[in-house]
Motif scaffolding. Structure first.
Motif, PDB file in Angstrom:
ATOM      1  N   GLN A  16       0.772  14.709  -2.780  1.00 13.32           N
ATOM      2  CA  GLN A  16       1.244  14.159  -4.058  1.00 13.32           C
ATOM      3  C   GLN A  16       0.538  12.857  -4.437  1.00 13.32           C
ATOM      4  OE1 GLN A  16       3.286  16.055  -5.898  1.00 13.32           O
ATOM      5  NE2 GLN A  16       2.941  17.418  -4.152  1.00 13.32           N
ATOM      6  N   ARG A  17      -0.295  12.339  -3.533  1.00 12.90           N
ATOM      7  CA  ARG A  17      -0.980  11.080  -3.817  1.00 12.90           C
ATOM      8  C   ARG A  17      -2.475  11.369  -3.997  1.00 12.90           C
ATOM      9  NH1 ARG A  17       3.011   8.734   0.373  1.00 12.90           N
ATOM     10  NH2 ARG A  17       4.037   7.031  -0.734  1.00 12.90           N
ATOM     11  N   PRO A  18      -2.956  11.265  -5.242  1.00 12.72           N
ATOM     12  CA  PRO A  18      -4.349  11.657  -5.516  1.00 12.72           C
ATOM     13  C   PRO A  18      -5.373  10.912  -4.654  1.00 12.72           C
ATOM     14  CG  PRO A  18      -3.256  10.852  -7.525  1.00 12.72           C
ATOM     15  CD  PRO A  18      -2.229  10.876  -6.457  1.00 12.72           C
TER      16      PRO A  18
ATOM     17  N   PHE B  44       0.832  -1.196   0.000  1.00 11.60           N
ATOM     18  CA  PHE B  44       0.000   0.000   0.000  1.00 11.60           C
ATOM     19  C   PHE B  44       0.874   1.256   0.000  1.00 11.60           C
ATOM     20  CE2 PHE B  44      -3.401   2.821   1.730  1.00 11.60           C
ATOM     21  CZ  PHE B  44      -4.390   2.489   0.813  1.00 11.60           C
ATOM     22  N   MET B  45       0.251   2.398  -0.362  1.00 12.90           N
ATOM     23  CA  MET B  45       0.941   3.690  -0.269  1.00 12.90           C
ATOM     24  C   MET B  45       1.505   3.854   1.146  1.00 12.90           C
ATOM     25  SD  MET B  45      -1.917   6.126  -2.074  1.00 12.90           S
ATOM     26  CE  MET B  45      -3.364   5.150  -1.685  1.00 12.90           C
ATOM     27  N   GLY B  46       2.741   4.277   1.240  1.00 14.24           N
ATOM     28  CA  GLY B  46       3.339   4.510   2.553  1.00 14.24           C
ATOM     29  C   GLY B  46       3.909   3.261   3.201  1.00 14.24           C
TER      30      GLY B  46
ATOM     31  N   THR C 114       6.901  -0.791  -7.049  1.00 23.75           N
ATOM     32  CA  THR C 114       5.671  -0.524  -7.809  1.00 23.75           C
ATOM     33  C   THR C 114       4.861   0.567  -7.106  1.00 23.75           C
ATOM     34  OG1 THR C 114       4.516  -2.219  -6.551  1.00 23.75           O
ATOM     35  CG2 THR C 114       5.552  -2.920  -8.620  1.00 23.75           C
ATOM     36  N   GLY C 115       3.698   0.891  -7.669  1.00 26.50           N
ATOM     37  CA  GLY C 115       2.765   1.800  -7.006  1.00 26.50           C
ATOM     38  C   GLY C 115       1.793   0.963  -6.170  1.00 26.50           C
ATOM     39  N   GLY C 116       1.158   1.615  -5.192  1.00 27.10           N
ATOM     40  CA  GLY C 116       0.265   0.878  -4.298  1.00 27.10           C
ATOM     41  C   GLY C 116      -0.904   0.208  -4.995  1.00 27.10           C
TER      42      GLY C 116
ATOM     43  N   ARG D  18      -9.275  -3.901   1.363  1.00 27.77           N
ATOM     44  CA  ARG D  18      -9.701  -4.614   0.149  1.00 27.77           C
ATOM     45  C   ARG D  18      -8.485  -5.088  -0.641  1.00 27.77           C
ATOM     46  NH1 ARG D  18     -13.339  -0.451  -0.589  1.00 27.77           N
ATOM     47  NH2 ARG D  18     -12.236   0.488  -2.334  1.00 27.77           N
ATOM     48  N   ARG D  19      -7.444  -4.263  -0.645  1.00 21.38           N
ATOM     49  CA  ARG D  19      -6.275  -4.602  -1.464  1.00 21.38           C
ATOM     50  C   ARG D  19      -5.397  -5.684  -0.837  1.00 21.38           C
ATOM     51  NH1 ARG D  19      -3.872   1.140  -3.550  1.00 21.38           N
ATOM     52  NH2 ARG D  19      -5.403   1.551  -5.191  1.00 21.38           N
ATOM     53  N   GLU D  20      -5.551  -5.914   0.446  1.00 20.79           N
ATOM     54  CA  GLU D  20      -4.593  -6.809   1.108  1.00 20.79           C
ATOM     55  C   GLU D  20      -4.613  -8.217   0.517  1.00 20.79           C
ATOM     56  OE1 GLU D  20      -5.184  -5.634   5.223  1.00 20.79           O
ATOM     57  OE2 GLU D  20      -3.535  -4.176   4.967  1.00 20.79           O
TER      58      GLU D  20
ATOM     59  N   ILE E 298      -1.875  13.645 -13.958  1.00 16.41           N
ATOM     60  CA  ILE E 298      -2.373  12.560 -14.825  1.00 16.41           C
ATOM     61  C   ILE E 298      -3.772  12.170 -14.347  1.00 16.41           C
ATOM     62  CG2 ILE E 298      -1.987  10.214 -15.708  1.00 16.41           C
ATOM     63  CD1 ILE E 298       1.023  10.583 -15.062  1.00 16.41           C
ATOM     64  N   PHE E 299      -3.946  11.992 -13.040  1.00 11.66           N
ATOM     65  CA  PHE E 299      -5.262  11.638 -12.486  1.00 11.66           C
ATOM     66  C   PHE E 299      -6.268  12.752 -12.784  1.00 11.66           C
ATOM     67  CE2 PHE E 299      -5.669   7.990  -9.394  1.00 11.66           C
ATOM     68  CZ  PHE E 299      -4.440   7.397  -9.629  1.00 11.66           C
ATOM     69  N   ALA E 300      -5.855  14.006 -12.560  1.00 12.59           N
ATOM     70  CA  ALA E 300      -6.795  15.132 -12.710  1.00 12.59           C
ATOM     71  C   ALA E 300      -7.210  15.306 -14.164  1.00 12.59           C
ATOM     72  CB  ALA E 300      -6.146  16.403 -12.176  1.00 12.59           C
TER      73      ALA E 300
ATOM     74  N   GLY F  31       6.623   1.814   2.339  1.00 12.17           N
ATOM     75  CA  GLY F  31       8.093   1.877   2.318  1.00 12.17           C
ATOM     76  C   GLY F  31       8.712   1.297   1.056  1.00 12.17           C
ATOM     77  N   LYS F  32       7.915   1.140   0.001  1.00 11.99           N
ATOM     78  CA  LYS F  32       8.423   0.498  -1.220  1.00 11.99           C
ATOM     79  C   LYS F  32       9.623   1.247  -1.807  1.00 11.99           C
ATOM     80  CE  LYS F  32       4.419   0.829  -3.319  1.00 11.99           C
ATOM     81  NZ  LYS F  32       3.566   1.470  -2.305  1.00 11.99           N
ATOM     82  N   THR F  33       9.551   2.569  -1.821  1.00 12.97           N
ATOM     83  CA  THR F  33      10.640   3.336  -2.435  1.00 12.97           C
ATOM     84  C   THR F  33      11.882   3.316  -1.547  1.00 12.97           C
ATOM     85  OG1 THR F  33       9.034   4.710  -3.578  1.00 12.97           O
ATOM     86  CG2 THR F  33      11.271   5.574  -3.433  1.00 12.97           C
TER      87      THR F  33
ATOM     88  N   TYR G 241      -6.940   5.848 -17.101  1.00  9.34           N
ATOM     89  CA  TYR G 241      -5.854   6.207 -18.022  1.00  9.34           C
ATOM     90  C   TYR G 241      -4.501   5.969 -17.336  1.00  9.34           C
ATOM     91  CZ  TYR G 241      -2.806   9.093 -20.937  1.00  9.34           C
ATOM     92  OH  TYR G 241      -1.780   9.542 -21.725  1.00  9.34           O
ATOM     93  N   PHE G 242      -4.419   6.388 -16.063  1.00 10.47           N
ATOM     94  CA  PHE G 242      -3.189   6.163 -15.287  1.00 10.47           C
ATOM     95  C   PHE G 242      -2.877   4.664 -15.229  1.00 10.47           C
ATOM     96  CE2 PHE G 242      -1.277   4.934 -11.228  1.00 10.47           C
ATOM     97  CZ  PHE G 242      -0.083   5.639 -11.276  1.00 10.47           C
ATOM     98  N   ARG G 243      -3.923   3.855 -14.991  1.00 11.09           N
ATOM     99  CA  ARG G 243      -3.699   2.395 -14.875  1.00 11.09           C
ATOM    100  C   ARG G 243      -3.177   1.805 -16.188  1.00 11.09           C
ATOM    101  NH1 ARG G 243      -2.847   2.158  -9.742  1.00 11.09           N
ATOM    102  NH2 ARG G 243      -4.557   3.033  -8.561  1.00 11.09           N
ATOM    103  N   GLY G 244      -3.625   2.361 -17.308  1.00  9.26           N
ATOM    104  CA  GLY G 244      -3.131   1.914 -18.620  1.00  9.26           C
ATOM    105  C   GLY G 244      -1.641   2.198 -18.750  1.00  9.26           C
TER     106      GLY G 244
HETATM  107  C1  S3P Z   1      -1.516   4.622  -5.978  1.00  9.27           C
HETATM  108  C2  S3P Z   1      -0.281   4.661  -5.360  1.00  9.27           C
HETATM  109  C3  S3P Z   1       0.784   5.592  -5.769  1.00  9.27           C
HETATM  110  C4  S3P Z   1       0.625   5.981  -7.231  1.00  9.27           C
HETATM  111  C5  S3P Z   1      -0.765   6.487  -7.483  1.00  9.27           C
HETATM  112  C6  S3P Z   1      -1.848   5.454  -7.154  1.00  9.27           C
HETATM  113  C7  S3P Z   1      -2.529   3.665  -5.474  1.00  9.27           C
HETATM  114  O1  S3P Z   1       2.048   4.974  -5.553  1.00  9.27           O
HETATM  115  O2  S3P Z   1       0.906   4.903  -8.077  1.00  9.27           O
HETATM  116  O3  S3P Z   1      -0.927   7.655  -6.716  1.00  9.27           O
HETATM  117  O4  S3P Z   1      -3.519   3.384  -6.177  1.00  9.27           O
HETATM  118  O5  S3P Z   1      -2.351   3.160  -4.337  1.00  9.27           O
HETATM  119  P1  S3P Z   1       2.724   4.814  -4.083  1.00  9.27           P
HETATM  120  O6  S3P Z   1       2.235   3.542  -3.486  1.00  9.27           O
HETATM  121  O7  S3P Z   1       4.186   4.775  -4.390  1.00  9.27           O
HETATM  122  O8  S3P Z   1       2.339   6.005  -3.300  1.00  9.27           O
END
Ligand code: S3P
Length: 172
Positions: A115-117, A8-10, A75-77, A133-135, A46-48, A12-14, A54-57
């Motif tokens: 920075q996270r929509p 998930f976002m946050g 990856t992204g969350g 839900r994502r777990e 991109i989201f806005a 620590g992936k990066t 579109y972002f997912r594509g």
């Molecule tokens: C998203 C996570 C973000 C980024 C986008 C969508 C998500 O990445 O891909 O904002 O759907 O959880 P991080 O997990 O690096 O924040």
């Protein structure tokens, strides 16, 4: 490629990805950064401008390309929430590691992040519902589930490298 980090976002992936790559003496790539480079605009824009589908594509295309390269990929969350991405991840021999973190840890890290929509859009209970839900999707895509709450990034990297060193763990 040596390893792919999901979570998930946050989670620590990066941070962990960069440290893991250093430790393995290889390159680190961040899927969000690659998407931003390819699109020439920040994720929020991109989201806005084009919306999440579109972002997912873009994310899917970028994931496919990135997985051809070397190193560690953060990856992204939301990456494993697209069925095609989970298929790509589970069919690839590259080890996929889920950085698991508690609700409290995630909230502490992402609250107030502009920075996270999805953090901007969702209320706290909605964000946690999304996390819950994502777990099961993260679990389905992962070869290793790495609980991170009690560990520093250095300890997490140590645990991951110990696991990667096991003979039964594949690399690609
Ligand atoms: C998203 C996570 C973000 C980024 C986008 C969508 C998500 O990445 O891909 O904002 O759907 O959880 P991080 O997990 O690096 O924040």
């Amino acid at each position: 490629m040596e390893a792919i980090l999901i979570g998930f976002m946050g989670s620590g992936k990066t941070t962990v990805g960069q440290l893991l790559a250093q430790r393995l003496q290889t390159a680190h790539a961040d899927l969000d950064d690659l998407i931003v480079q390819a699109a020439g605009r920040p994720i929020t824009q991109i989201f806005a401008e084009h919306g999440e589908p579109y972002f997912r594509g873009l994310e899917q295309q970028t994931l496919r390309q990135a997985m051809q390269g070397a190193g560690v990929l953060s990856t992204g969350g939301g990456t494993p929430t697209v069925a095609a991405n989970t298929t790509i991840l589970t069919h690839s021999p590259i080890p996929v590691i889920w950085l698991q973190a508690s609700d409290a840890t995630i909230l502490k890290r992402v609250t107030g992040d502009t920075q996270r929509p999805l953090v901007n859009e969702l209320k706290v209970d909605e964000l946690l519902a999304l996390k819950h839900r994502r777990e099961r999707l993260y679990a389905a895509a992962a070869d290793l589930i790495m609980p991170t709450d009690a560990l520093t990034p250095v300890k997490i990297v140590q645990a991951i490298t110990d696991w990667l060193a096991q003979p039964q763990v594949h690399r690609a």
